[in-house]
Motif scaffolding. Structure first.
Motif, PDB file in Angstrom:
ATOM      1  N   LYS A 136      79.202 107.162  35.239  1.00 48.98           N
ATOM      2  CA  LYS A 136      78.784 106.695  33.941  1.00 48.98           C
ATOM      3  C   LYS A 136      79.764 105.937  33.092  1.00 48.98           C
ATOM      4  O   LYS A 136      80.719 106.563  33.163  1.00 48.98           O
ATOM      5  CB  LYS A 136      78.450 108.121  33.372  1.00 48.98           C
ATOM      6  N   TYR A 137      79.305 105.039  32.458  1.00 45.09           N
ATOM      7  CA  TYR A 137      80.108 104.391  31.547  1.00 45.09           C
ATOM      8  C   TYR A 137      79.445 104.361  30.199  1.00 45.09           C
ATOM      9  O   TYR A 137      78.359 104.317  29.848  1.00 45.09           O
ATOM     10  CB  TYR A 137      80.272 102.788  31.828  1.00 45.09           C
ATOM     11  N   GLN A 138      80.483 104.303  29.234  1.00 43.09           N
ATOM     12  CA  GLN A 138      80.296 104.733  27.587  1.00 43.09           C
ATOM     13  C   GLN A 138      79.624 103.186  27.165  1.00 43.09           C
ATOM     14  O   GLN A 138      80.296 102.245  27.356  1.00 43.09           O
ATOM     15  CB  GLN A 138      81.117 105.122  26.816  1.00 43.09           C
ATOM     16  N   LEU A 139      78.560 102.975  26.672  1.00 41.16           N
ATOM     17  CA  LEU A 139      77.951 101.716  25.951  1.00 41.16           C
ATOM     18  C   LEU A 139      78.379 101.633  24.721  1.00 41.16           C
ATOM     19  O   LEU A 139      78.238 102.776  23.914  1.00 41.16           O
ATOM     20  CB  LEU A 139      76.469 102.025  26.373  1.00 41.16           C
ATOM     21  N   THR A 140      79.004 100.394  24.192  1.00 40.92           N
ATOM     22  CA  THR A 140      79.357 100.280  22.823  1.00 40.92           C
ATOM     23  C   THR A 140      78.459  99.315  22.181  1.00 40.92           C
ATOM     24  O   THR A 140      78.198  99.324  20.876  1.00 40.92           O
ATOM     25  CB  THR A 140      80.807  99.593  22.990  1.00 40.92           C
ATOM     26  N   ALA A 141      77.760  98.412  22.948  1.00 40.36           N
ATOM     27  CA  ALA A 141      76.904  97.410  22.200  1.00 40.36           C
ATOM     28  C   ALA A 141      76.028  96.861  23.348  1.00 40.36           C
ATOM     29  O   ALA A 141      76.193  96.666  24.466  1.00 40.36           O
ATOM     30  CB  ALA A 141      77.701  96.441  21.619  1.00 40.36           C
ATOM     31  N   ILE A 142      74.939  95.929  22.809  1.00 39.75           N
ATOM     32  CA  ILE A 142      74.166  95.446  23.577  1.00 39.75           C
ATOM     33  C   ILE A 142      73.665  93.902  22.861  1.00 39.75           C
ATOM     34  O   ILE A 142      73.447  93.954  21.717  1.00 39.75           O
ATOM     35  CB  ILE A 142      72.589  95.973  23.975  1.00 39.75           C
ATOM     36  N   ASN A 143      74.125  92.761  23.599  1.00 35.50           N
ATOM     37  CA  ASN A 143      73.836  91.631  22.819  1.00 35.50           C
ATOM     38  C   ASN A 143      74.579  91.653  21.463  1.00 35.50           C
ATOM     39  O   ASN A 143      73.800  90.775  20.621  1.00 35.50           O
ATOM     40  CB  ASN A 143      72.334  91.128  22.820  1.00 35.50           C
ATOM     41  N   GLY A 144      75.705  91.938  21.587  1.00 32.60           N
ATOM     42  CA  GLY A 144      76.461  92.220  20.084  1.00 32.60           C
ATOM     43  C   GLY A 144      76.068  92.979  19.005  1.00 32.60           C
ATOM     44  O   GLY A 144      76.850  93.348  18.080  1.00 32.60           O
ATOM     45  N   MET A 145      75.056  93.893  19.397  1.00 26.90           N
ATOM     46  CA  MET A 145      74.604  94.746  18.304  1.00 26.90           C
ATOM     47  C   MET A 145      75.032  96.335  18.967  1.00 26.90           C
ATOM     48  O   MET A 145      74.683  96.639  19.937  1.00 26.90           O
ATOM     49  CB  MET A 145      73.118  94.879  18.424  1.00 26.90           C
ATOM     50  N   SER A 189      78.317  95.780  26.500  1.00 28.36           N
ATOM     51  CA  SER A 189      79.550  95.897  26.463  1.00 28.36           C
ATOM     52  C   SER A 189      79.760  97.505  26.388  1.00 28.36           C
ATOM     53  O   SER A 189      79.029  98.353  25.984  1.00 28.36           O
ATOM     54  CB  SER A 189      80.078  95.810  24.620  1.00 28.36           C
ATOM     55  N   TYR A 190      80.822  97.736  27.263  1.00 30.71           N
ATOM     56  CA  TYR A 190      80.917  99.108  27.690  1.00 30.71           C
ATOM     57  C   TYR A 190      82.630  99.398  27.872  1.00 30.71           C
ATOM     58  O   TYR A 190      83.350  98.481  27.897  1.00 30.71           O
ATOM     59  CB  TYR A 190      80.289  99.479  28.959  1.00 30.71           C
ATOM     60  N   ILE A 191      82.899 100.624  28.016  1.00 35.56           N
ATOM     61  CA  ILE A 191      84.310 101.140  28.183  1.00 35.56           C
ATOM     62  C   ILE A 191      84.479 101.067  29.853  1.00 35.56           C
ATOM     63  O   ILE A 191      83.702 102.126  30.415  1.00 35.56           O
ATOM     64  CB  ILE A 191      84.825 102.288  27.455  1.00 35.56           C
ATOM     65  N   ASN A 192      85.366 100.433  30.533  1.00 34.65           N
ATOM     66  CA  ASN A 192      85.160 100.668  31.829  1.00 34.65           C
ATOM     67  C   ASN A 192      86.257 101.665  32.380  1.00 34.65           C
ATOM     68  O   ASN A 192      86.801 102.478  31.560  1.00 34.65           O
ATOM     69  CB  ASN A 192      85.814  99.213  32.558  1.00 34.65           C
ATOM     70  N   ASP A 193      86.376 101.763  33.839  1.00 29.09           N
ATOM     71  CA  ASP A 193      87.329 102.902  34.236  1.00 29.09           C
ATOM     72  C   ASP A 193      88.822 102.704  33.860  1.00 29.09           C
ATOM     73  O   ASP A 193      89.606 103.855  33.913  1.00 29.09           O
ATOM     74  CB  ASP A 193      87.370 102.593  35.796  1.00 29.09           C
ATOM     75  N   ASN A 194      89.064 101.743  33.334  1.00 23.43           N
ATOM     76  CA  ASN A 194      90.649 101.390  32.903  1.00 23.43           C
ATOM     77  C   ASN A 194      90.670 101.671  31.472  1.00 23.43           C
ATOM     78  O   ASN A 194      91.631 101.304  30.568  1.00 23.43           O
ATOM     79  CB  ASN A 194      91.159 100.041  33.279  1.00 23.43           C
ATOM     80  N   ASN A 195      89.568 102.289  30.634  1.00 24.38           N
ATOM     81  CA  ASN A 195      89.687 102.484  29.459  1.00 24.38           C
ATOM     82  C   ASN A 195      89.650 101.365  28.429  1.00 24.38           C
ATOM     83  O   ASN A 195      90.216 101.352  27.374  1.00 24.38           O
ATOM     84  CB  ASN A 195      90.527 103.817  29.095  1.00 24.38           C
TER      85      ASN A 195
END
Length: 449
Positions: A136-145, A189-195
């Motif tokens: 699971k990856y934390q989602l921060t934005a989609i298409n800049g939103m 846009s998300y936070i990967n395994d390396n934070n």
């Protein structure tokens, strides 16, 4: 001579290519003048007042007009159809779900793709998505939103007349995607395994229109589908609409339904699940045709009370209500006499519904619960006292479509201000996920059903 002919041929081909390229310009990108948009807004308000039996339930007449005037005041320069639609569709939150501004036919037709999305989960820490590796990856934005903006946009547009509090992030994303016309690709846009911040691009997929086998089509594309297990005597009848979009689909609807019940009888099915999770309703005549297969006696039933408002628009599309002047009302109770058919279903019936089961789909669930021993699985659907029987109008300049209710219906059963409440609550994550026999059985047994 040959060179001259060749040059003319090439020139003609270039002209044809340019002609079709210009002709196929995305309808959503066409520019509208300020005058035309203002005229469309005036058309919307006047049509609403002429056609709808009671449009001002959330806002008063004066408040509604203030809203539309405010929109006109913000439109001071030419806009594309897409931009105009995004603005004017904000009024949908103040009208019932049958009364809505939707894109033009061309805008819908030219949007011919879909996204294969990952599974989203929401926790107190945010929204996460998982890929094939199940990480699971934390989602921060989609298409800049960013996620908060997606949440806010969805909540700001949520309907205030027929409120539904059951939704998830997939619902929010689909709403945003449709209103902002996110096509072609979605950039996560998300936070990967390396934070660290990273991106993932998901490209849209065009449907395979060569698929003739309805079982191989996506759930949202096919009208219906039947799967059965003759050993367990169990079947799932997936019915996705009561309003087929093609003439052929309308003509074959009753034939296909009858074939389904022939099969259920031939295979000696004893337990039937009716999957209405993505059924948005349609023609009440088709809904009542299906109801026939579950009513085993010949008693006359009262299915609903309906109040219509007469108008020129309704008369043109729905037919004339005799001796009723424009602006006046007519009330009727629906007396239903079941047909005597040989392939009625007499086994166990379970209706699987979702928060998106709407209109004629919720009517069917309500009637099956009232007049048979059917049980409802899933989520609460649309309320049982609803504005209905819409006509479809077209804005004169932008060609955006405006569906406007002409009547108010009270379906059978109690709790008119609530949807059909499930006997067996079960969360439906994605309404377009097909329901297998195993999944249906799992739903039924989740609360000891």
């Amino acid at each position: 001579m040959i060179n001259t002919f060749l040059k003319k041929t090439i020139s003609f081909c270039v002209f044809i290519m340019l002609f079709y390229t210009v002709g196929y310009t995305q309808d959503k990108d066409k520019i509208l003048s300020v005058k035309d948009m203002h005229a469309d807004i005036d058309f919307y308000l006047s049509s609403l007042q002429d056609v709808h039996p009671n449009p001002f339930t959330v806002l008063t007449t004066e408040e509604f007009k203030t809203k539309t005037d405010s929109i006109k005041n913000t439109i001071t320069q030419p806009l594309s159809k897409k931009e105009f639609y995004l603005i004017i569709s904000s009024m949908n939150k103040y009208t019932d779900l049958h009364t809505r501004i939707v894109p033009s036919k061309k805008m819908v037709k030219q949007k011919d793709s879909y996204f294969q999305l990952p599974v989203f989960t929401r926790t107190e820490d945010g929204v996460f998505f998982s890929l094939k590796n199940s990480v699971k990856y934390q989602l921060t934005a989609i298409n800049g939103m960013d996620i908060q903006a997606i949440d806010s946009f969805f909540l700001s547009r949520r309907n205030l007349v027929e409120v539904n509090n059951t939704y998830n992030f997939l619902d929010e994303l689909n709403y945003c995607k449709n209103h902002y016309f996110w096509e072609g690709r979605l950039v996560f846009s998300y936070i990967n395994d390396n934070n660290q911040q990273d991106t993932l691009t998901i490209y849209s997929v065009k449907p395979d229109k060569k698929k003739s086998d309805k079982a191989q089509q996506a759930k949202g594309e096919r009208i219906c589908n039947l799967i059965y297990d003759s050993v367990q005597s169990t079947a799932v009848f997936e019915l996705n609409t009561f309003l087929p979009q093609t003439f052929k689909g309308k003509m074959n609807f009753t034939k296909n339904v009858n074939s389904v019940f022939d099969t259920l009888k031939a295979k000696k099915i004893k337990r039937l699940y009716i999957d209405l999770t993505c059924n948005g309703g349609g023609l009440i005549a088709f809904e009542e045709f299906l109801l026939n297969y579950f009513i085993t006696d010949n008693r006359s039933l009262v299915l609903w009370d309906l109040t219509w408002k007469q108008s020129p628009q309704r008369r043109k599309q729905r037919g004339n209500i005799a001796f009723v002047a424009d602006g006046n009302f007519y009330q009727q109770s629906r007396q239903f006499n079941p047909s005597d058919i040989s392939n009625k279903f007499t086994g166990e019936v379970y209706v699987i519904q979702s928060r998106s089961s709407f209109s004629a789909a919720s009517t069917l669930a309500s009637q099956l619960r009232k007049f048979t021993s059917a049980k409802i699985i899933g989520e609460e659907c649309q309320i049982k006292a609803v504005y209905t029987d819409p006509v479809v109008l077209e804005f004169p300049h932008s060609k955006l479509r405006f569906s406007c209710a002409t009547g108010f219906i009270k379906n059978v059963g109690g709790a008119k201000t609530r949807g059909v409440i499930p006997d067996i609550p079960y969360n439906i994550y994605n309404i377009y996920d097909p329901v297998s026999i195993q999944e249906a059985e799992k739903m039924r047994m989740s609360h000891g059903g």
